[in-house]
Design a protein around this motif. Structure first.
Motif, PDB file in Angstrom:
ATOM      1  N   PRO A 185     -17.053  32.808 -60.897  1.00  0.00           N
ATOM      2  CA  PRO A 185     -16.251  33.987 -60.793  1.00  0.00           C
ATOM      3  C   PRO A 185     -16.429  35.333 -61.552  1.00  0.00           C
ATOM      4  CG  PRO A 185     -14.936  32.239 -61.099  1.00  0.00           C
ATOM      5  CD  PRO A 185     -16.525  31.626 -61.457  1.00  0.00           C
ATOM      6  N   ALA A 186     -16.417  36.416 -60.891  1.00  0.00           N
ATOM      7  CA  ALA A 186     -17.059  37.760 -61.564  1.00  0.00           C
ATOM      8  C   ALA A 186     -16.247  37.880 -63.123  1.00  0.00           C
ATOM      9  CB  ALA A 186     -16.636  38.918 -60.771  1.00  0.00           C
ATOM     10  N   PRO A 187     -14.723  37.499 -63.212  1.00  0.00           N
ATOM     11  CA  PRO A 187     -14.431  37.678 -64.691  1.00  0.00           C
ATOM     12  C   PRO A 187     -15.136  36.753 -65.741  1.00  0.00           C
ATOM     13  CG  PRO A 187     -12.656  37.308 -63.188  1.00  0.00           C
ATOM     14  CD  PRO A 187     -13.918  37.209 -62.364  1.00  0.00           C
ATOM     15  N   LEU A 188     -15.547  35.478 -65.196  1.00  0.00           N
ATOM     16  CA  LEU A 188     -16.347  34.785 -66.219  1.00  0.00           C
ATOM     17  C   LEU A 188     -17.522  35.418 -66.324  1.00  0.00           C
ATOM     18  CD1 LEU A 188     -16.292  32.103 -67.917  1.00  0.00           C
ATOM     19  CD2 LEU A 188     -17.443  30.813 -65.821  1.00  0.00           C
ATOM     20  N   GLN A 189     -18.227  35.845 -65.103  1.00  0.00           N
ATOM     21  CA  GLN A 189     -19.891  36.268 -65.430  1.00  0.00           C
ATOM     22  C   GLN A 189     -19.639  37.413 -66.544  1.00  0.00           C
ATOM     23  OE1 GLN A 189     -21.817  37.867 -62.211  1.00  0.00           O
ATOM     24  NE2 GLN A 189     -22.319  35.741 -61.389  1.00  0.00           N
ATOM     25  N   ARG A 190     -18.557  38.336 -66.413  1.00  0.00           N
ATOM     26  CA  ARG A 190     -18.539  39.343 -67.374  1.00  0.00           C
ATOM     27  C   ARG A 190     -18.464  38.971 -68.775  1.00  0.00           C
ATOM     28  NH1 ARG A 190     -15.489  41.775 -63.115  1.00  0.00           N
ATOM     29  NH2 ARG A 190     -13.678  41.183 -63.759  1.00  0.00           N
ATOM     30  N   LEU A 191     -17.570  37.754 -69.128  1.00  0.00           N
ATOM     31  CA  LEU A 191     -17.672  37.216 -70.573  1.00  0.00           C
ATOM     32  C   LEU A 191     -19.000  36.691 -70.811  1.00  0.00           C
ATOM     33  CD1 LEU A 191     -14.155  35.359 -70.021  1.00  0.00           C
ATOM     34  CD2 LEU A 191     -14.621  37.692 -71.015  1.00  0.00           C
ATOM     35  N   MET A 192     -19.654  35.997 -69.920  1.00  0.00           N
ATOM     36  CA  MET A 192     -21.103  35.429 -70.117  1.00  0.00           C
ATOM     37  C   MET A 192     -22.009  36.517 -70.519  1.00  0.00           C
ATOM     38  SD  MET A 192     -21.480  31.997 -67.939  1.00  0.00           S
ATOM     39  CE  MET A 192     -21.058  32.680 -66.538  1.00  0.00           C
ATOM     40  N   ASP A 193     -21.775  37.394 -69.827  1.00  0.00           N
ATOM     41  CA  ASP A 193     -22.828  38.746 -69.771  1.00  0.00           C
ATOM     42  C   ASP A 193     -22.372  39.259 -71.433  1.00  0.00           C
ATOM     43  OD1 ASP A 193     -23.773  38.536 -67.316  1.00  0.00           O
ATOM     44  OD2 ASP A 193     -22.648  39.896 -66.636  1.00  0.00           O
ATOM     45  N   ALA A 194     -21.131  39.480 -71.814  1.00  0.00           N
ATOM     46  CA  ALA A 194     -20.932  40.152 -73.047  1.00  0.00           C
ATOM     47  C   ALA A 194     -21.405  39.071 -74.286  1.00  0.00           C
ATOM     48  CB  ALA A 194     -19.457  40.190 -73.279  1.00  0.00           C
ATOM     49  N   TRP A 195     -21.080  37.990 -73.815  1.00  0.00           N
ATOM     50  CA  TRP A 195     -21.505  37.069 -74.698  1.00  0.00           C
ATOM     51  C   TRP A 195     -23.109  37.170 -75.327  1.00  0.00           C
ATOM     52  CZ3 TRP A 195     -25.261  32.967 -74.038  1.00  0.00           C
ATOM     53  CH2 TRP A 195     -25.204  32.053 -74.936  1.00  0.00           C
ATOM     54  N   ALA A 196     -23.909  37.097 -74.311  1.00  0.00           N
ATOM     55  CA  ALA A 196     -25.457  37.301 -74.626  1.00  0.00           C
ATOM     56  C   ALA A 196     -25.673  38.685 -75.141  1.00  0.00           C
ATOM     57  CB  ALA A 196     -26.042  37.210 -73.086  1.00  0.00           C
ATOM     58  N   GLU A 197     -25.154  39.730 -74.541  1.00  0.00           N
ATOM     59  CA  GLU A 197     -25.327  41.023 -75.174  1.00  0.00           C
ATOM     60  C   GLU A 197     -24.721  41.151 -76.744  1.00  0.00           C
ATOM     61  OE1 GLU A 197     -23.228  42.952 -71.968  1.00  0.00           O
ATOM     62  OE2 GLU A 197     -24.918  42.889 -70.668  1.00  0.00           O
ATOM     63  N   GLY A 198     -23.682  40.374 -76.922  1.00  0.00           N
ATOM     64  CA  GLY A 198     -23.647  40.479 -78.375  1.00  0.00           C
ATOM     65  C   GLY A 198     -24.443  39.829 -79.200  1.00  0.00           C
ATOM     66  N   LEU A 199     -24.853  38.808 -78.744  1.00  0.00           N
ATOM     67  CA  LEU A 199     -25.869  38.094 -79.611  1.00  0.00           C
ATOM     68  C   LEU A 199     -27.325  38.743 -79.720  1.00  0.00           C
ATOM     69  CD1 LEU A 199     -25.464  34.386 -78.532  1.00  0.00           C
ATOM     70  CD2 LEU A 199     -25.087  35.294 -80.972  1.00  0.00           C
TER      71      LEU A 199
END
Length: 759
Positions: free
Chosen positions: A114-128
């Motif tokens: 789902p798109a909301p979960l993708q956004r969270l995973m994107d943010a997780w990778a970008e934060g690291l």
């Protein structure tokens, strides 16, 4: 259901295909400017963002600041890449993960999530990645760039998940020798000839049985629940049993120390959660928000099964019997890169096998054994994050309908007054005629799973008449005292844990109380009685009384037995009998453990019911000898022996009797201590040093305004140079919990640093 949660819950349930993900860009790096991290005077990060994705970015960025080494290590393990950092010795640990974790599969799951979960995973990778870009002094061991799909490899939060229940020794015995081959087909079909292998090491529990996942996998063949300090405690107290009329929740995970840290994550999209976060994950694993709280304890539910497969060879092809047919064995080559002794990279190719039940992991009795377990990373990650935004019981219960929590019991309380217990919601339906604690016949279609039990078909206890709920990784049949579910009403596979000494202790401190306060609940959580010795000491006293008057052993043990007779069975830093009892109990445990494992019996039960007088007396004599050898006398205060020490940020902590340490009054949960401290001596030490047990402790009171106190073992930071590396040690050892700064007005006057990671 409030709008913020409703929108997220709908996306969870629908799992609709998202729009095409945006091209990789520094979008979140810029969005980091919409993130604020406030470090309080204990170093704990309070992360604020406009969106949930902003909060995820800041939360993982703060974790990387505190202990990137542990963040990366968790993903090296989850992705099967430890040997790239640690060398050839980790190859089979990596293989175990790679049997289930395939990057190509996770990338596909990420793309369809789902798109909301993708956004969270994107943010997780970008934060690291943003952290690494801004901190060139941090040198990753292997992962120099994180990708969003990697978050799916570690989606549930327990320290030792389902995959870790597979024995590494048995896996290596199967795949590490000559290539496994099925016997040539005969008139009736024959079983396979497995490779020669070693006996199981103490690195994993048998599949199909409960494991001590909160503290790591249990020993192979060992009883899963009494090998404390693995596990956790959770108490939920209804307002009818509190002095204020407000519900209370005890959050007390027992994990390996420094495996989790505290954090708060808030957003303008309705996120506001505080609690323990597992290094590298973007959700609060055990904690609370403004309206409700949740505490996970390791479950004894049987959620993993082994299948004995009948494999035959026809020419060069391997097949396995299933009903009246033969199906081809899936064959695959897995490449495991590893760091060679020279420091250069090398690799090993391993041919692995799989049936429709799952991968082959060992051989037994002329059969190949496959393992079936939950493989739902998208749903697990959705559920793990979704529950942090629940506004009450109804919301929280709806997240359970994803059926992706396989390892945890859950204690719950909310501001509306509801308290609840949830058994793991991934619980496969099975034919109760079979013994699911052992490998079942893979050729019999009757052994197939029949879906999972719905919430309505599972154990859920809500607002029991007694007004409280408890779980200590024990069975669910004492969760609400006399108002608990009855064992006879449920299939045997619902529980494989049984009762434990901590469960008996929990009943002791909860029953008959109607005036709990946060302070008295905390006192109950640190109650010092050691229930585990209740069935053991009377037998020892009788053994000593039966010794002949002139027996040298009677004289040798006269003083120690007298001390134990006079003991109130309560731990304290000053208690000498506690030291003697624990040293005696641990020696006796090791004496009877092989017998218990051979009989497939719980070690503690064997200790209480099968140990002999000779064993009990010999163990006490050995304990006296050891104390006199190491400390000059058997009369040693418990606090002098039982110590907390944190010297480095290493995963495997070094210990040194000559360096500073903190006395700890509580003991291993093996002996019934609710406040658990698993300690032992190490090479070069005489004192005992703890490495697991109480790790995060919090007491939460719900109402119009939530109130909480907490403590973390050692401190927030993994850096020895930080003042927050060990600043909570004294509070941890004494059970003196700090105030949690949940609201902005509580943070006032306690801010150490405020910054934006995007600047």
């Amino acid at each position: 259901m409030r709008p913020a949660f409703a929108l997220f819950a709908l996306s969870l349930a629908a799992c609709a295909p998202p729009k095409a993900p945006p091209p990789e860009a520094p979008r979140r790096a810029a969005a980091g400017r919409d993130v604020t991290i406030v470090r309080d005077d204990w170093g704990i990060p309070h992360v604020r963002g406009k969106t949930d994705a902003d909060a995820v970015f800041g939360l993982i960025y703060a974790q990387a600041e505190d202990d990137f080494y542990r963040v990366e290590t968790n993903y090296l393990n989850a992705l099967g890449r430890l040997s790239e950092a640690e060398g050839e010795g980790a190859i089979y640990r990596d293989l175990r993960m790679k049997l289930f974790i395939d990057p190509a599969d996770l990338k596909a799951k990420y793309a369809s999530s789902p798109a909301p979960l993708q956004r969270l995973m994107d943010a997780w990778a970008e934060g690291l990645n943003a952290y690494l870009a801004r901190h060139p002094e941090t040198r990753p061991r292997v992962i120099t760039r994180f990708e969003p799909w990697m978050a799916l490899s570690f989606s549930e939060g327990s320290i030792g998940g389902d995959i870790e229940s597979i024995s590494l020794a048995q896996l290596e015995a199967f795949y590490g020798g000559r290539r496994p081959e099925g016997r040539r087909a005969s008139g009736r079909g024959a079983g396979p000839t497995p490779t020669a292998g070693a006996e199981p090491r103490d690195d994993a529990g048998p599949a199909g049985r409960g494991r001590g996942r909160e503290g790591g996998p249990a020993a192979a063949g060992a009883e899963p629940r009494d090998d404390e300090p693995r596990g956790s405690n959770g108490f939920a107290i209804a307002g009818s049993k509190t002095a204020s009329g407000k519900p209370l929740l005890l959050i007390n995970p027992h994990t390996t120390f420094f495996f989790r840290a505290e954090a708060q994550a808030t957003s303008d999209e309705g996120l506001n959660a505080y609690g323990a976060v597992t290094w590298g994950q973007f959700f609060i694993y055990q904690g609370f928000n403004e309206r409700c709280g949740w505490m996970h304890t390791s479950s004894g539910a049987d959620v993993i099964d082994e299948y004995a497969e009948t494999v035959v060879r026809r020419g060069d092809a391997l097949s396995y019997r299933y009903g009246a047919e033969e199906r081809p064995v899936a064959v695959k080559t897995i490449t495991v890169p590893y760091k060679a002794a020279s420091g250069a990279m090398a690799s090993r190719e391993l041919t692995v096998y799989r049936t429709h039940h799952g991968p082959i992991v060992r051989a037994e009795g002329g059969k190949w054994v496959s393992v079936r377990l939950m493989e739902e990373p998208v749903k697990a990650l959705l559920q793990s994050f979704g529950r942090t935004k629940a506004r009450g019981y109804r919301d929280f219960r709806e997240t359970m309908r994803l059926y992706a929590n396989s390892s945890n019991n859950t204690l719950f309380a909310d501001a509306d007054g509801t308290v609840a217990y949830f058994h793991p919601n991934f619980l496969p339906k099975r034919d109760p005629r079979f013994d699911w604690t052992r490998p079942v016949d893979g050729s019999d279609p009757a052994t197939e799973w029949r879906g999972v039990h719905s919430i309505e078909e599972n154990i859920v206890v809500t607002n029991p008449p007694n007004g409280w709920l408890q779980n200590t990784n024990n069975w669910p049949f004492t969760v609400a005292g006399e108002h608990s579910p009855r064992p006879g009403d449920w299939p045997a596979y619902v529980d494989s844990a049984g009762e434990n000494p901590r469960g008996l202790h929990a009943l002791r401190v909860l029953e008959g109380r109607g005036d709990f306060t946060p302070e008295s609940l905390l006192a109950a959580a640190f109650d010092s009685y050691l229930t585990g010795f209740d069935p053991l000491l009377p037998a020892l006293f009788a053994d000593h009384d039966r010794l002949p008057p002139k027996d040298p052993l009677r004289a040798k043990l006269e003083g120690p037995v007298a001390a134990l007779r006079a003991w109130d069975r309560r731990w304290s830093a000053a208690s000498e009998p506690t030291t003697l009892a624990v040293f005696w109990g641990e020696d006796l445990w090791q004496r009877v453990k092989p017998e218990a494992e051979a009989a497939r019996a719980p070690v503690y039960d064997h200790l209480a019911k099968k140990a002999t007088a000779a064993q009990r007396l010999a163990s006490l004599a050995a304990a006296v000898d050891r104390l006199e050898r190491d400390f000059g006398t058997w009369r040693v205060a418990w606090g002098e022996v039982n110590r907390f020490q944190r010297l480095t940020g290493d995963l495997d902590q070094p210990f040194d009797d000559a360096k500073p340490s903190t006395p700890v009054p509580f003991a291993s949960g093996r002996w019934g201590s609710l406040a658990s401290f698993g300690a032992k001596a190490y090479p070069g030490t005489k004192k005992l040093y703890g490495t697991s047990g109480n790790s995060f402790v919090a007491v939460v009171e719900f109402g119009p305004r939530v109130r909480a106190r907490a403590v973390t073992a050692g401190g927030q930071s993994g850096h020895p140079a930080s003042k927050h590396f060990n600043d909570q040690a004294a509070r941890y050892a004494s059970g003196d919990l700090r105030e949690v700064y949940f609201y902005p007005d509580q943070l006032e006057g306690h801010v150490e640093r405020e910054y934006r990671p995007g600047e």
